[in-house]
Design an enzyme around this catalytic site. Structure first.
Site, PDB file in Angstrom:
ATOM      1  N   ASP A  78       0.814  -1.211   0.000  1.00 44.45           N
ATOM      2  CA  ASP A  78       0.000   0.000   0.000  1.00 44.45           C
ATOM      3  C   ASP A  78       0.850   1.264   0.000  1.00 44.45           C
ATOM      4  O   ASP A  78       0.459   2.285  -0.570  1.00 44.45           O
ATOM      5  CB  ASP A  78      -0.928   0.004   1.208  1.00 44.45           C
ATOM      6  CG  ASP A  78      -2.150  -0.870   0.985  1.00 44.45           C
ATOM      7  OD1 ASP A  78      -2.087  -1.748   0.100  1.00 44.45           O
ATOM      8  OD2 ASP A  78      -3.155  -0.690   1.681  1.00 44.45           O
ATOM      9  N   ASP A 120      -1.289  -5.476   4.235  1.00 46.18           N
ATOM     10  CA  ASP A 120      -2.615  -4.945   4.533  1.00 46.18           C
ATOM     11  C   ASP A 120      -3.805  -5.770   4.052  1.00 46.18           C
ATOM     12  O   ASP A 120      -4.668  -6.136   4.825  1.00 46.18           O
ATOM     13  CB  ASP A 120      -2.734  -3.532   3.950  1.00 46.18           C
ATOM     14  CG  ASP A 120      -1.770  -2.563   4.600  1.00 46.18           C
ATOM     15  OD1 ASP A 120      -0.688  -3.002   5.020  1.00 46.18           O
ATOM     16  OD2 ASP A 120      -2.079  -1.370   4.673  1.00 46.18           O
ATOM     17  N   SER A 466      -5.086   4.960   5.660  1.00 46.44           N
ATOM     18  CA  SER A 466      -4.035   4.043   6.072  1.00 46.44           C
ATOM     19  C   SER A 466      -4.066   3.893   7.579  1.00 46.44           C
ATOM     20  O   SER A 466      -4.519   4.782   8.304  1.00 46.44           O
ATOM     21  CB  SER A 466      -2.676   4.597   5.637  1.00 46.44           C
ATOM     22  OG  SER A 466      -1.625   3.994   6.352  1.00 46.44           O
TER      23      SER A 466
END
Length: 552
Positions: A78, A120, A466
């Site tokens: 990410d 993630d 995030s």
């Protein structure tokens, strides 16, 4: 064993011949066939060390009496995908990962799975597959990265790269300092050093009972992690023989224990999306409001970056997730784990090595958990905020809307210094369907923090953040703009009220005015009209469901 259908009987002679061609000795055919779903890739720091872990798991499977088969699963970093079109693919990759694990396990009739993961979307995608397939499975997460160093100061990805951009723009850092941080913030393999989404999900996987005790925080590259990988390989064979399946472990109680650990740690808001999606696959009823109920009664016990002073290495040395569970023992529900013992027994056996890193219940960081769920006329189906990352003076805030129809427009305006204190930034058409893909917005939130606006403005979006985001940033606003949610009709200058203690998110315009605005509203054309993202946008549901995909 499921694998009997591909290896027993006269009609399976061709199959056995093919298995012999892979190197399986004929005398081993009667043993359980164990798939090792490895997300090794050279593209992700959290995954570059997995070759060694593959070997450890493989050796453990042989030692336990099974036959191991490694197969590949893709992953996206990410941090690398952030801030450009690549981030559209991050959340949608979760569905691909689940589908790919399902496809290989079913096509080859595997008896059990070891799911080697770390970052993630890969960990929740693996867990979704385990819950969907419901065949014996165990998860091995590859571990957190060590912090970087600048003299005696420890460095981490978000604080010392993403937020450093804003500090450089504000004149607080020189080019020489920026260059040093670029080379030293991430010193080696592992998932990013704080309680971002990767490490949050590793911790919650262990708390649910789907990883062996210690797996969630054992550091990348250390022998402890390889030992856990080996023991996981051995243990999966026992799970197959005992027919212990993921849904035996991932019960409603397991999810509530995981949420409680999440609240005590102050984890990423993405955990809400992922736990909802995993629960859907596990056929567990888990309403969004349950997260807030648990947050109200669970104190925050740890102060971990990005919203705190400690790092994952500190949590590991303080006793890891077993130590957190021991603190929460009076609140824990009894539930089985892949280790073969109850989660409460894991907690009872644990030792806490630092009362500062993992505080006792009577000396918390805050009386409530790290995440709050907000409701109101701007979020009829809910929104989430990481309250552990918000300064107390911003727990209530009223600001004037500054609206953007994409993250790209917003970040340019922020970096150009055109956001005034007292603003309430609105970023819409970045939800699961409108994005598509619900991009993380670490860029704008980090810029705001780095430029000193973290306690002067608020931000809300139908997208997500995030795990590195902190400050008054509200995500997952549902329904999203593309589905006609109220966020779509907010106008520049409208007043928006945030009230975290009351769990309220309100657009301060009348119901009549909202009704008039909706009379002339129609959603824009989809941003992407071909390929996987177009298909994903047609199937995905709003964030309050976990952004699950359904075909009907």
């Amino acid at each position: 064993m499921r694998s009997k259908k591909v290896k027993e009987g006269l009609e399976r002679m061709p199959t056995r011949a093919l298995l012999c061609a892979t190197g399986v000795p004929r005398k081993e055919m009667g043993k359980p066939f164990i798939g090792i779903a490895s997300s090794f890739t050279d593209l992700i720091p959290g995954h570059v060390g997995m070759r060694m872990l593959e070997r450890s798991i493989e050796n453990g499977v042989w030692a336990g009496g099974g036959v191991p088969f490694i197969f590949g699963i893709p992953g996206i970093c990410d941090g690398i995908a952030m801030g450009h079109a690549g981030m559209h693919y991050s959340l949608p990759s979760r569905e691909l990962i689940a589908d790919m694990v399902e496809t290989i396990a079913e096509a080859h009739a595997l008896d059990g799975l070891v799911l080697l993961t770390n970052c993630d979307k890969i960990t929740p995608g693996m867990l979704m597959a385990a819950a969907r397939l419901n065949i014996p499975s165990i998860v091995v997460t590859a571990g957190p990265m060590l912090t970087g160093r600048l003299g005696e100061r420890r460095l981490s990805l978000v604080t010392d790269t993403f937020e450093a951009i804003g500090r450089f723009k504000a004149g607080e850092l020189t080019e020489e300092e920026l260059d040093f941080l670029e080379g030293e913030a991430c010193p080696g393999e592992g998932s990013c050093q704080g309680l971002y989404t990767a490490n949050t999900m590793a911790c919650l996987t262990e708390a649910m009972g789907m990883s062996l005790p210690g797996s969630g925080t054992a550091l990348a590259g250390m022998s402890k992690k390889r030992q856990i990988a080996f023991e996981s390989g051995k243990r999966i064979v026992e799970l197959v023989k005992d027919d212990v399946k993921p849904r035996d472990i991932m019960t409603r109680k397991a999810f509530e224990n995981a949420i409680r650990v999440d609240m005590a740690l102050g984890g990423s808001t993405n955990s809400v999306l992922h736990l909802l999606a995993i629960a859907y696959e596990a056929k567990v009823d888990l309403p969004l409001n349950r997260f807030d109920e648990i947050s109200r009664e669970t104190p925050q016990l740890a102060s971990v970056s990005p919203a705190g002073v400690y790092y994952m290495e500190d949590v590991e040395y303080a006793g890891g997730i077993p130590a957190v569970l021991s603190r929460l023992l009076p609140m824990l529900e009894s539930n089985p784990t892949v280790a073969g013992i109850d989660v409460r027994e894991v907690a009872e056996r644990a030792k806490v090595y630092s009362d500062e890193v993992i505080r006792p219940l009577d000396n918390p960081i805050r009386k409530e958990g790290g995440i709050a769920v907000l409701w109101g006329n701007l979020a009829p189906d809910g929104a989430v905020i990481k309250q552990s990352g918000v300064s107390e003076k911003m727990f209530t805030f009223t600001g004037k809307a500054v609206c953007f129809d994409s993250e790209d427009e917003a970040i340019k305006t922020i970096l150009d210094g055109k956001i005034s204190p007292g603003s309430f930034i609105v970023i819409r058409y970045e939800g699961p369907k409108g994005g598509p893909g619900m991009r993380e917005m670490l860029g704008p939130t980090s810029a705001l923090m780095g430029m000193g606006l973290g306690d002067k403005v608020a931000l809300l979006t139908d997208g997500r953040f995030s795990g590195g985001t902190h400050g008054p940033c509200i995500g997952h606003v549902s329904p999203e703009a593309m589905e006609g949610g109220p966020i779509a009709v907010v106008r520049d200058g409208d007043e928006i009220r945030l009230d975290i203690p009351s769990r309220k998110l309100e657009l301060l315009v009348s119901d009549e005015e909202l009704r008039k605005r909706f009379e002339s509203f129609s959603p824009p054309e989809p941003k992407i009209k071909k390929g996987y993202l177009a298909r994903y946008a047609r199937m995905v549901r709003s964030a309050n469901t976990g952004a699950i995909c359904v075909s009907d």
